[in-house]
Motif scaffolding. Sequence first.
Motif, short mmCIF file in Angstrom:
data_model
loop_
_atom_site.label_atom_id
_atom_site.label_comp_id
_atom_site.label_asym_id
_atom_site.label_seq_id
_atom_site.Cartn_x
_atom_site.Cartn_y
_atom_site.Cartn_z
N PHE A 28 0.82 -1.21 0.00
CA PHE A 28 0.00 0.00 0.00
C PHE A 28 0.86 1.27 0.00
N VAL A 29 1.98 1.19 0.73
CA VAL A 29 2.88 2.34 0.73
C VAL A 29 3.43 2.60 -0.67
N ARG A 34 3.25 5.73 -5.46
CA ARG A 34 3.13 5.83 -6.92
C ARG A 34 1.95 6.73 -7.31
N LEU A 35 0.85 6.54 -6.56
CA LEU A 35 -0.31 7.40 -6.82
C LEU A 35 0.02 8.86 -6.55
N PHE A 36 0.78 9.11 -5.47
CA PHE A 36 1.19 10.48 -5.16
C PHE A 36 2.05 11.06 -6.28
N GLY A 43 1.03 14.96 -12.04
CA GLY A 43 -0.38 15.05 -12.43
C GLY A 43 -0.66 16.03 -13.55
N GLU A 44 -0.02 17.20 -13.47
CA GLU A 44 -0.28 18.24 -14.48
C GLU A 44 0.17 17.79 -15.87
#
Length: 631
Positions: A28-29, A34-36, A43-44
């Motif tokens: 999960f970390v 990775r999601l962060f 993201g941009e």
Amino acid sequence: MDKYLDTADRNWYKHRLVTAMIYVMLAFVVLGGRLFQLQVLEGEEFRRFSENQSIRLQSIEPPRGLIFDRKGNLLADNRPSFDLSIILKDAGPAEMTLEKLSKYADIPKSQLMSKIRAGRGIPSYKPVLLKQDIGRDVLAAIEVHRFDLPGIVIEVRQKRFYAQGRTAAHVTGYMGEISAAELSYWKDMGYRTGDFVGKFGVEKSSERFLRGKRGGRQVEVNAKGQVIRVLRTVDAEPGQNIFLTIDQELQQKAELLMEGIPGAVVAMDPGTGHILAMVSSPSFDPNTFIGGMSHREWNALISDPFRPMENKVIQGEYPPASTYKIVTAIAGLEEGVINRNTTYFCPGYHRYGNNIFRCWKRSGHGSVDIVKALAGSCDVFFYQVGLRLGVDRLADYAGACGLGTLTHVDLNHEARGLIPTSEWKEKRMGVPWQKGENLSIAIGQGYNLVTPLQMAVLTAAVANGGILYRPLIVKKRETVEGRTVYRGDREIVGRLPVSRKNLDIVRKGLWEVTHGRAGTARVARVRGLGISGKTGTAQVVSRKRKSGDRRVRSLHLKSHAWFVAYAEPDDPRIAVAVLVEHGEHGSGTAAPIARELIKMFMGFQGVPDVSVVSDPGDVPVLYEFSGGPFF
């Protein structure tokens, strides 16, 4: 023992569970990190990438401004054009798509591939133009097979259409695809590869007003590049409509009169400087440039010996011949070299040194004053005036009369012409000016070169009392809503260097040209209509006396024919300059054209005065002596 085993099993399961939880937490970390990274840190960038995949910006071409004549008759319009393009990013295997397109649209695949190669450097998500104006049959075939043609798009653009065909072609001009040099010049104005711009005439000189402002729309597309929905639209701003000073009916009449005749005609309002008609013959059809023409067709146009792609009214440079005697007369009167009562005897020639300069009338004009000299175009009289004035004083007056300088008409590529001076010759040829050259200069031959428009401006100034107006082609510009943003009001650029008294003497001579018994343009006389004018015959090549034939067989060796005129003397409403290339005599070829044009404009239904017969014209005859060819 059993109790010990139970405890060991529980510890073993507990250890395994803790280990599994640690691994799950670590997973999960990792996933959270990775999601962060994807959503926050990058993201941009991914958002922009996603939008580029599904959201496109499409350009909206602005409707080009229309062109009308002075009365609102439409000369240049727009019509829809269906242009075939491909977006390589959406086309999948481009070669396969183009193979299908070639079959459905009946376009050779090699031709399509050449367009792709020519479009290298264009981003893959932007359309590459394959074929313009495909026609409704091809459009229907592509629409039927749209799902088999990923990346193929149809763009609807405005295409120029010249409703009157060849009428006023040299004035309206034509359009063509933007060149690399033009793209570099216009890049700050939003122009792009494949755009069409004005190449000639008003289309070019008023490009920035006719163009308008490009718009755009934001659309969402699917995986095949097909538009799903429009997200946002910024409307294009139409270009301004232009009303010319040209009168379409008069223009068509002038073109009809010049049909099959190489040369130029320009008619002008003496009170405003508005150009009423401008004809350069032969002409061309500007519509042929819109769809594109082959190299063979283009070469045929530019190699035509009669120069259809040249606007001879502003670009043609010709010896003014005897029309220049207007300037010589003004200079002679103003400088006191002659006055109203000065007379010279014309025996048909003038002897200067060891050479003889002939008058066009072999038998001579006898004793003539300035009025009779203008009426009969007596070369000997103006030889005398030219000798007394000298080239530099003549040049000063010619320049002040608007010759040898730009008129600044609102069209591109205007020629300046040439009015020689003694300094000019020494710099250009390295030899001093010879006094004998003053004779040929005084009658508009020698190095003198003018454009038909310059002669029209001069004639209009003589008609209106001495005011030189800048010739105008654009009468006004309007927005699409009909609001006037520019009006071509008359613009005074100078005055003729002549007093009213002396100008009246010159005007009297020009009246006698058509109405006097010895006038060289009696063919232009119309009962009830007051036409004043001046003929001219500009020799192209010298003729030896021993030939015994005054007519030159080969067309390109024949003299150019001039006639400048205005009507009426007391209320001048039109001034005309006519130049017929290789037309021989101004009285025989140019004067009738001016006469008919003036009659139509004045609404006069009368017929020419057939009781008079015109002389052959004021033809300067060249003879060759030991000193070379002289007039």
